[in-house]
Design an enzyme around this catalytic site. Sequence first.
Site, PDB file in Angstrom:
ATOM      1  N   TYR A 154       0.835  -1.215   0.000  1.00 50.85           N
ATOM      2  CA  TYR A 154       0.000   0.000   0.000  1.00 50.85           C
ATOM      3  C   TYR A 154       0.863   1.256   0.000  1.00 50.85           C
ATOM      4  O   TYR A 154       0.575   2.216  -0.713  1.00 50.85           O
ATOM      5  CB  TYR A 154      -0.896  -0.061   1.243  1.00 50.85           C
ATOM      6  CG  TYR A 154      -1.917   1.030   1.391  1.00 50.85           C
ATOM      7  CD1 TYR A 154      -3.127   0.979   0.673  1.00 50.85           C
ATOM      8  CD2 TYR A 154      -1.731   2.084   2.278  1.00 50.85           C
ATOM      9  CE1 TYR A 154      -4.094   1.963   0.853  1.00 50.85           C
ATOM     10  CE2 TYR A 154      -2.687   3.064   2.458  1.00 50.85           C
ATOM     11  CZ  TYR A 154      -3.874   2.998   1.740  1.00 50.85           C
ATOM     12  OH  TYR A 154      -4.838   3.978   1.915  1.00 50.85           O
ATOM     13  N   LYS A 158       0.814   4.104  -2.797  1.00 49.81           N
ATOM     14  CA  LYS A 158       0.451   5.496  -2.468  1.00 49.81           C
ATOM     15  C   LYS A 158       1.603   6.463  -2.750  1.00 49.81           C
ATOM     16  O   LYS A 158       1.358   7.634  -3.072  1.00 49.81           O
ATOM     17  CB  LYS A 158      -0.021   5.598  -1.021  1.00 49.81           C
ATOM     18  CG  LYS A 158      -1.358   4.894  -0.764  1.00 49.81           C
ATOM     19  CD  LYS A 158      -2.426   5.332  -1.753  1.00 49.81           C
ATOM     20  CE  LYS A 158      -3.839   5.040  -1.261  1.00 49.81           C
ATOM     21  NZ  LYS A 158      -4.855   5.425  -2.263  1.00 49.81           N
TER      22      LYS A 158
END
Length: 253
Positions: A154, A158
């Site tokens: 993640y 991001k």
Amino acid sequence: MTESHSRVAIVTGAGRGIGAAVARRLSADGFAVGLLDLDSSAVKSGAEDLASGGGRAVGVGLDVSNTEQVEAAVAKVAEELGPPTVLVNNAGITRDNLIFKMTDEDWDSVLNVHLRGSFLMTRAVQKHMTAQKWGRIVNLSSTSALGNRGQVNYSAAKAGMQGFTKTLAIELGKFNVTANAIAPGFIATDMTAATAERLGIPFEDFKKGAAQQIPVQRVGTPDDIAHTVSFLVSEGAGFVSGQVIYVAGGPKD
Ligand code: NAP
């Protein structure tokens, strides 16, 4: 200033959480809104709610990481509401694990939804923006881009969203299209509730603990993010591009 471009927005992941709040806010701001999500019944009823409040909206089910579904969904919004000039790439998932336990599937699915999904959506929508010489792209990053234990997939996705955003700003600026990223801190949604559950902490306690670490002493709400999106897509924000705005109740860097 007279606006000659269409006021049509697309929000991905609009079935719940931050995306649903962004869709409501953009509708209140006067945009016709295409709500896109894996959960087609959630976005269809979300669109009906907006329409019953006097807005124009359509809900379309799709997987943002599937090229054909993305092209078809963008075409449907353009046909029903007009050419989209605002895109909010918000759809997201987490598949948290420490790297030694993270599977290929955990890695691929997270990068596919956030990065491939935003790429496919933006490629499909930018042609409407460049044709109209006006556009606003807002990508959802996260404070996890700066590193977060258990989120190697993640946080990579991001951080990738930030580079993606800056390059879009450089390539599309001459068409009067801006691209910015919002990097939320802790926002109370199903996503953070799922993290609390995985850690075995009641959500209320989890939120209280998080709030103590945040300078404004509270966790964020989906409306905190919707408000920032509303600013970034406004006419007056046309000179703000390639930025990452941390909406986290305090500074992050
Ligand atoms: P959420 O409540 O889990 O909602 C995410 C939405 O995205 C869901 O409606 C989900 O659909 C949809 N979605 C997932 N995969 C999809 C796909 N392949 N195609 C289309 N739609 C898909 O999450 P949230 O908390 O609102 O987060 C929204 C965005 O903000 C995400 O990008 C997230 O990473 C980011 N963010 C959130 C926080 C936070 O604290 N909550 C912090 C930083 C950044 P289903 O309902 O069908 O699963």
